[in-house]
Design a protein around this motif. Structure first.
Motif, mmCIF file in Angstrom:
data_model
loop_
_atom_site.group_PDB
_atom_site.id
_atom_site.type_symbol
_atom_site.label_atom_id
_atom_site.label_comp_id
_atom_site.label_asym_id
_atom_site.label_seq_id
_atom_site.Cartn_x
_atom_site.Cartn_y
_atom_site.Cartn_z
ATOM 1 N N ALA A 213 -3.168 12.153 -11.203
ATOM 2 C CA ALA A 213 -4.120 11.134 -11.616
ATOM 3 C C ALA A 213 -5.211 10.904 -10.696
ATOM 4 O O ALA A 213 -6.386 10.784 -10.916
ATOM 5 C CB ALA A 213 -3.353 9.800 -11.865
ATOM 6 N N LEU A 214 -5.016 11.015 -9.301
ATOM 7 C CA LEU A 214 -6.049 11.040 -8.399
ATOM 8 C C LEU A 214 -7.068 11.739 -8.300
ATOM 9 O O LEU A 214 -8.134 11.854 -7.625
ATOM 10 C CB LEU A 214 -5.466 10.519 -6.812
ATOM 11 C CG LEU A 214 -4.274 9.306 -7.037
ATOM 12 C CD1 LEU A 214 -3.804 9.214 -5.360
ATOM 13 C CD2 LEU A 214 -5.056 7.897 -7.449
ATOM 14 N N ARG A 215 -6.613 12.919 -8.825
ATOM 15 C CA ARG A 215 -7.527 14.100 -8.516
ATOM 16 C C ARG A 215 -8.778 14.217 -9.454
ATOM 17 O O ARG A 215 -9.875 14.700 -9.045
ATOM 18 C CB ARG A 215 -6.812 15.531 -9.038
ATOM 19 C CG ARG A 215 -5.609 15.939 -8.102
ATOM 20 C CD ARG A 215 -4.947 17.074 -8.663
ATOM 21 N NE ARG A 215 -3.498 17.253 -7.959
ATOM 22 C CZ ARG A 215 -2.499 18.087 -8.080
ATOM 23 N NH1 ARG A 215 -2.860 19.077 -9.146
ATOM 24 N NH2 ARG A 215 -1.610 18.132 -7.412
ATOM 25 N N ARG A 216 -8.727 13.059 -10.497
ATOM 26 C CA ARG A 216 -9.763 12.751 -11.313
ATOM 27 C C ARG A 216 -10.557 11.801 -10.788
ATOM 28 O O ARG A 216 -11.346 11.096 -11.676
ATOM 29 C CB ARG A 216 -9.301 12.786 -12.603
ATOM 30 C CG ARG A 216 -8.843 14.115 -13.305
ATOM 31 C CD ARG A 216 -8.279 13.768 -14.542
ATOM 32 N NE ARG A 216 -7.008 12.937 -14.551
ATOM 33 C CZ ARG A 216 -6.582 12.011 -15.387
ATOM 34 N NH1 ARG A 216 -7.356 11.606 -16.344
ATOM 35 N NH2 ARG A 216 -5.241 11.472 -15.372
ATOM 36 N N ASP B 291 -1.516 1.027 -10.071
ATOM 37 C CA ASP B 291 -2.465 1.271 -11.047
ATOM 38 C C ASP B 291 -3.346 -0.190 -11.129
ATOM 39 O O ASP B 291 -2.514 -1.159 -11.567
ATOM 40 C CB ASP B 291 -1.912 1.220 -12.383
ATOM 41 C CG ASP B 291 -2.961 1.527 -13.466
ATOM 42 O OD1 ASP B 291 -4.093 1.223 -13.341
ATOM 43 O OD2 ASP B 291 -2.417 1.974 -14.451
ATOM 44 N N ARG B 292 -4.445 -0.369 -10.773
ATOM 45 C CA ARG B 292 -5.073 -1.585 -10.811
ATOM 46 C C ARG B 292 -6.529 -1.438 -11.679
ATOM 47 O O ARG B 292 -7.573 -1.987 -11.267
ATOM 48 C CB ARG B 292 -5.611 -2.224 -9.260
ATOM 49 C CG ARG B 292 -4.182 -2.622 -8.644
ATOM 50 C CD ARG B 292 -4.582 -3.142 -7.143
ATOM 51 N NE ARG B 292 -5.511 -4.064 -7.010
ATOM 52 C CZ ARG B 292 -6.058 -4.791 -6.090
ATOM 53 N NH1 ARG B 292 -5.467 -4.291 -4.844
ATOM 54 N NH2 ARG B 292 -6.761 -5.694 -5.912
ATOM 55 N N LEU B 293 -6.322 -0.574 -12.491
ATOM 56 C CA LEU B 293 -7.448 -0.255 -13.194
ATOM 57 C C LEU B 293 -7.976 -1.221 -14.255
ATOM 58 O O LEU B 293 -9.275 -1.700 -14.309
ATOM 59 C CB LEU B 293 -7.270 1.068 -14.606
ATOM 60 C CG LEU B 293 -7.230 2.225 -13.537
ATOM 61 C CD1 LEU B 293 -6.783 3.503 -14.600
ATOM 62 C CD2 LEU B 293 -8.452 2.797 -12.969
ATOM 63 N N ALA B 294 -7.156 -2.180 -14.857
ATOM 64 C CA ALA B 294 -7.572 -3.043 -15.380
ATOM 65 C C ALA B 294 -8.079 -4.306 -14.820
ATOM 66 O O ALA B 294 -9.220 -4.973 -15.214
ATOM 67 C CB ALA B 294 -6.071 -3.710 -16.343
ATOM 68 N N ALA B 295 -7.637 -4.693 -13.695
ATOM 69 C CA ALA B 295 -8.227 -5.698 -12.843
ATOM 70 C C ALA B 295 -9.358 -5.358 -11.916
ATOM 71 O O ALA B 295 -10.300 -6.102 -12.111
ATOM 72 C CB ALA B 295 -6.994 -6.243 -11.801
ATOM 73 N N ASP B 296 -9.315 -4.196 -11.299
ATOM 74 C CA ASP B 296 -10.462 -3.924 -10.507
ATOM 75 C C ASP B 296 -11.096 -2.417 -10.616
ATOM 76 O O ASP B 296 -11.838 -2.127 -9.894
ATOM 77 C CB ASP B 296 -9.836 -3.926 -9.044
ATOM 78 C CG ASP B 296 -9.035 -5.481 -8.489
ATOM 79 O OD1 ASP B 296 -9.683 -6.237 -9.084
ATOM 80 O OD2 ASP B 296 -8.083 -5.305 -8.205
ATOM 81 N N GLY B 297 -10.517 -1.815 -11.679
ATOM 82 C CA GLY B 297 -10.914 -0.495 -11.876
ATOM 83 C C GLY B 297 -10.569 0.686 -10.969
ATOM 84 O O GLY B 297 -11.473 1.397 -10.451
#
Length: 391
Positions: free
Chosen positions: A357-360, A310-316
């Motif tokens: 999660a990756l299906r979206r 999960d790198r949503l916060a840093a890199d989306g």
């Protein structure tokens, strides 16, 4: 089902499998040696016993048997025959007599899978087919399970819709019941085979010729195994020259031994698994087992998880990391198909279901480095919760 399954494949697998099974039995474990390597009875020659479908006692705690492709094929059709009888009656076909049945292409793989799921032992050691054929056999349950889900889905709406039509046309009940009964039987058999193949205690032991092995070929084999989630627990180099040959007064023999020693050292550096060496293939099975394993239990299987970072916060981004040691960037092929990712490495291909999660998300890139394929996913704003993306 065996708590530990060791699939021994490669050049010299019969000798190494037999020695491995004996080593296990000597430690008091109820062990079954299963010969599935070839029709030429190499394991029989190593043991000095003619093996059949039913296990025979070879030593204390050790039994041995051979995968009988003919018997397995007849047994499978016998189990399925009663379920297919209504379909045969519907089309006016006569069932085949047992004497008429001969194995078809691919039944050797099915026979191996049937033997894996029905083996009764604490440790199962298999003298397996050559690596490419072994990988194809081990990939078969997942592939067939996927085809089964597509062609005969568990939902019965279509069968129910056809029932009035078939009843009016032929005066016969719709095939829903026997069709789904057969599907349930097949799905159960596939699930049992996958339970053995995917168990934490199942691993592959790859045997190679100490002098003639090709490092590039070994890397491709390892990548194919890794793609399908199979654990390589060790490499076994057999027909290796004794270490004394390094100091031989014969220049040719000393040079050969030096080159072989260097190649094995390079192999040990390239692969993060133990490299075992058999220098006395002419020794007794006890001698070969002692040389390979000594007083140890032998290499243990080890798996590498495929986590989603999960790198949503840093890199989306979300990054799916797939451990594929031995894979070459030039052989890599990736295709996103709905909720699946199709991964190809040379001649090997696997359809992977995406984690939820990756299906979206949409695929935004991929890279291969240090034996790990990293697939980058960007959340689809239309499918991803807005508050998650703004955190």
């Amino acid at each position: 089902m065996a708590a530990r399954t060791i699939l021994v494949s490669g050049d010299g697998s019969a000798l190494v499998a037999a020695a491995t099974a004996l080593h296990s039995a000597q430690r008091g474990r109820r062990t079954l040696l299963l010969a599935a390597d070839d029709p030429h009875r190499t394991v029989d020659a190593v043991l000095g016993v003619r093996l059949g479908e039913h296990p025979v006692r070879y030593a204390e705690h050790l039994s041995a048997a051979r995968v009988d492709e003919q018997a397995a094929f007849r047994g499978a059709l016998g189990e399925l025959g009663g379920r297919l009888a209504p379909a045969l009656d519907l089309i006016g076909a006569d069932p085949l007599d047992p004497e008429e049945l001969t194995p078809l292409p691919g039944t050797r793989h099915l026979a191996l899978l049937r033997a894996l799921r029905t083996a009764d032992a604490d440790v199962l050691v298999v003298a397996a087919p050559q690596p490419a054929e072994l990988i194809a056999a081990l990939a078969l349950p997942e592939q067939l399970d996927r085809y089964l889900a597509r062609l005969v889905p568990e939902q019965r709406q279509a069968a129910r819709a056809l029932r009035p039509l078939l009843a009016a046309f032929a005066g016969l009940p719709a095939p829903a019941e026997w069709l789904y009964e057969a599907r349930g039987w097949a799905a159960k058999a596939l699930a049992e085979a996958r339970a053995v193949i995917e168990a934490p205690g199942t691993s592959v032991r790859l045997v190679l010729d100490a002098e003639t092995h090709s490092p590039d070929e070994l890397r491709r084999i390892r990548a194919g195994l890794a793609l399908h989630g199979h654990r390589l627990d060790s490499l076994v180099a057999h027909r290796a020259l004794p270490e004394a040959a390094l100091h031989s007064p014969d220049p040719w023999l000393a040079a050969l031994a030096t080159r072989q020693h260097e190649r094995l050292a390079e192999l040990a550096g390239d692969f993060d698994v133990p490299v075992l060496v058999c220098r006395r293939p002419e020794a007794t099975l006890e001698g070969v087992a002692a040389e390979l394993y000594g007083d140890d239990d032998g290499p243990a299987p080890h798996g590498t998880p495929w986590p989603v970072e999960d790198r949503l916060a840093a890199d989306g981004l979300l990054i799916w990391r797939l451990a594929l040691p031995g894979a070459d960037r030039a052989d890599l092929d990736l295709v996103r198909r709905g909720d699946e990712l199709v991964v190809g490495i040379g001649g090997y291909r696997r359809v992977l279901a995406l984690p939820s999660a990756l299906r979206r998300c949409t695929v935004s890139g991929a890279g291969l480095a240090d034996g790990t394929l990293s697939v980058r996913f960007t959340p689809d704003p239309a499918l991803w919760p807005a508050q998650t993306l703004t955190q």
